[in-house]
Write an enzyme that holds these catalytic residues in place. Structure first.
Site, PDB file in Angstrom:
ATOM      1  N   GLU A 112      19.010 -64.152   2.184  1.00 60.12           N
ATOM      2  CA  GLU A 112      18.184 -63.415   1.202  1.00 60.12           C
ATOM      3  C   GLU A 112      17.092 -64.353   0.711  1.00 60.12           C
ATOM      4  O   GLU A 112      17.369 -65.501   0.331  1.00 60.12           O
ATOM      5  CB  GLU A 112      19.086 -62.963   0.057  1.00 60.12           C
ATOM      6  CG  GLU A 112      18.365 -62.571  -1.242  1.00 60.12           C
ATOM      7  CD  GLU A 112      17.367 -61.450  -1.093  1.00 60.12           C
ATOM      8  OE1 GLU A 112      17.748 -60.381  -0.580  1.00 60.12           O
ATOM      9  OE2 GLU A 112      16.181 -61.667  -1.459  1.00 60.12           O
ATOM     10  N   ASP A 161      18.790 -55.538   6.086  1.00 63.66           N
ATOM     11  CA  ASP A 161      18.714 -54.698   4.886  1.00 63.66           C
ATOM     12  C   ASP A 161      17.538 -55.191   4.053  1.00 63.66           C
ATOM     13  O   ASP A 161      17.691 -55.815   2.994  1.00 63.66           O
ATOM     14  CB  ASP A 161      20.026 -54.804   4.090  1.00 63.66           C
ATOM     15  CG  ASP A 161      19.962 -54.008   2.798  1.00 63.66           C
ATOM     16  OD1 ASP A 161      20.730 -54.333   1.857  1.00 63.66           O
ATOM     17  OD2 ASP A 161      19.125 -53.085   2.710  1.00 63.66           O
ATOM     18  N   SER A 162      16.342 -54.949   4.573  1.00 60.25           N
ATOM     19  CA  SER A 162      15.172 -55.540   3.913  1.00 60.25           C
ATOM     20  C   SER A 162      14.449 -54.484   3.085  1.00 60.25           C
ATOM     21  O   SER A 162      14.672 -53.281   3.265  1.00 60.25           O
ATOM     22  CB  SER A 162      14.205 -56.087   4.958  1.00 60.25           C
ATOM     23  OG  SER A 162      13.535 -55.007   5.568  1.00 60.25           O
TER      24      SER A 162
HETATM   25  N1  SAM Z   1      18.161 -50.704   0.184  1.00 58.38           N
HETATM   26  C1  SAM Z   1      16.826 -51.275   0.057  1.00 58.38           C
HETATM   27  C2  SAM Z   1      15.859 -50.520   0.948  1.00 58.38           C
HETATM   28  O1  SAM Z   1      16.297 -49.776   1.799  1.00 58.38           O
HETATM   29  O2  SAM Z   1      14.647 -50.702   0.763  1.00 58.38           O
HETATM   30  C3  SAM Z   1      16.850 -52.744   0.356  1.00 58.38           C
HETATM   31  C4  SAM Z   1      17.624 -53.465  -0.666  1.00 58.38           C
HETATM   32  S1  SAM Z   1      17.669 -55.197  -0.668  1.00 58.38           S
HETATM   33  C5  SAM Z   1      17.473 -55.463  -2.372  1.00 58.38           C
HETATM   34  C6  SAM Z   1      16.147 -55.752   0.037  1.00 58.38           C
HETATM   35  C7  SAM Z   1      16.117 -57.257  -0.001  1.00 58.38           C
HETATM   36  O3  SAM Z   1      15.359 -57.783   1.075  1.00 58.38           O
HETATM   37  C8  SAM Z   1      15.461 -57.842  -1.278  1.00 58.38           C
HETATM   38  O4  SAM Z   1      16.438 -58.510  -2.032  1.00 58.38           O
HETATM   39  C9  SAM Z   1      14.385 -58.788  -0.763  1.00 58.38           C
HETATM   40  O5  SAM Z   1      14.249 -59.951  -1.529  1.00 58.38           O
HETATM   41  C10 SAM Z   1      14.923 -59.072   0.645  1.00 58.38           C
HETATM   42  N2  SAM Z   1      13.914 -59.591   1.592  1.00 58.38           N
HETATM   43  C11 SAM Z   1      12.657 -59.126   1.790  1.00 58.38           C
HETATM   44  N3  SAM Z   1      12.024 -59.870   2.735  1.00 58.38           N
HETATM   45  C12 SAM Z   1      12.931 -60.813   3.159  1.00 58.38           C
HETATM   46  C13 SAM Z   1      12.876 -61.870   4.119  1.00 58.38           C
HETATM   47  N4  SAM Z   1      11.759 -62.110   4.838  1.00 58.38           N
HETATM   48  N5  SAM Z   1      13.988 -62.628   4.297  1.00 58.38           N
HETATM   49  C14 SAM Z   1      15.121 -62.393   3.575  1.00 58.38           C
HETATM   50  N6  SAM Z   1      15.226 -61.410   2.628  1.00 58.38           N
HETATM   51  C15 SAM Z   1      14.135 -60.628   2.434  1.00 58.38           C
END
Ligand code: SAM
Length: 296
Positions: A112, A161-162
């Site tokens: 994350e 799950d981004s």
């Molecule tokens: N259920 C949500 C959706 O469908 O949009 C996603 C939930 S989850 C909170 C998304 C997560 O992806 C966030 O915590 C964000 O910080 C993380 N994220 C975004 N880009 C990322 C990357 N390049 N590497 C790791 N995590 C990432």
């Protein structure tokens, strides 16, 4: 710009021009800017806690189960013996909670990018962040795009799950990342990625499925109903070199099925049945549902 106006949070974004979901909120619990995104957490009047990143709703406790269960169980029940799992993103812990339900799983890496998301969800959303408590989980705070480079032939299942393809999540939707995932997954492994909505983001879904098909012999697109997400649907892209991801090869035990609120082996199949325009978007690279939509 989204705003908390008279206790209503309106999810305004140019990703879905001209419409916005509004959620009635009792109070804002967190509002902070990190190097990656603007984080807000609300206590809503009727949907439990709600996480918002850069003005986009990530989940409400009310219906998050639909997304977390499908994103986790579609790939895991398509694999006969999933042991080593990678989750990219997923800082709320919801996917971890679902992956941990599989007894065959021995280790779960989670990468994350934003530690603050984990911290906020651990503090305010234990119903999801409970996923972090499983002893099989190892959390890395970092960019999933870099993390995947350092892993070769490691994982039985990779789940992305981004957030949306804006901001830190953008590069997790590109061909280069999918090529890197192919190196990190075992030859008979399965990938599952947050696949947006073929209603609201048909261009993203069209392009994403073209990338998945380029890299994997087996691929499919499943959608689920999630009232909190734009248009009430979201999707999952599945791919594998060796495994037919269109049908589950295992099914939940009666005890596990009794705990699930969305996933069933039947909906694993049914979720791939798309309306006519959805078929064109996902499998023919065609345009969306709008009569004015063009295929380009
Ligand atoms: N259920 C949500 C959706 O469908 O949009 C996603 C939930 S989850 C909170 C998304 C997560 O992806 C966030 O915590 C964000 O910080 C993380 N994220 C975004 N880009 C990322 C990357 N390049 N590497 C790791 N995590 C990432």
């Amino acid at each position: 710009m989204s705003q908390l106006d008279a206790q209503w949070f309106a999810e305004v974004s140019d990703m879905w021009p001209g419409r916005a979901l509004a959620i009635n909120c009792r109070k804002k619990l967190v509002d902070c800017q990190t190097p990656y995104q603007h984080i807000e957490l609300y206590e809503t009047t009727d949907c439990g806690k709600m996480l918002v990143l850069d003005d986009v709703i990530q989940f409400t406790e009310d219906d998050e189960f639909a997304y977390q269960e499908m994103l986790a169980h579609l790939p895991l029940f398509s694999h006969p013996d999933p042991r080593n799992i990678l989750v990219i993103g997923g800082g709320d812990g919801g996917v971890l909670r679902e992956v941990a339900r599989h007894d065959s799983v021995e280790h779960i890496d989670l990468c994350e990018i934003d530690a603050k998301v984990v911290e906020v969800c651990r503090q305010y959303v234990p119903s999801m962040a409970c996923g972090f408590d499983d002893p099989r989980v190892a959390v890395t705070i970092g960019d999933g795009f870099q993390f995947i480079r350092d892993h070769r032939n490691c994982y039985d299942v990779i789940i992305v799950d981004s957030s949306d393809p804006i901001g830190p999540g953008e590069k997790l939707f590109g061909d280069e990342f999918y090529a890197l995932m192919k190196e990190a997954i075992k030859p008979d492994g399965i990938i599952a990625t947050q696949g947006e909505s073929f209603f609201m983001h048909w261009q993203v879904v069209r392009d994403l499925m073209q990338v998945v098909r380029r890299h994997y012999r087996y691929s499919t697109y499943c959608y689920m109903m999630v009232p909190t997400y734009p248009g009430g649907t979201l999707g999952v892209c599945l791919g594998s070199q060796q495994r037919d991801v269109t049908v589950p090869c295992r099914r939940p035990s009666p005890e596990l099925q009794a705990q699930l609120r969305y996933y069933t082996p039947e909906i694993h199949r049914a979720a791939q049945i798309l309306p006519a325009f959805g078929e064109r978007v996902v499998y023919e690279g065609g345009g969306g549902y709008n009569r004015n939509a063009s295929g380009n």
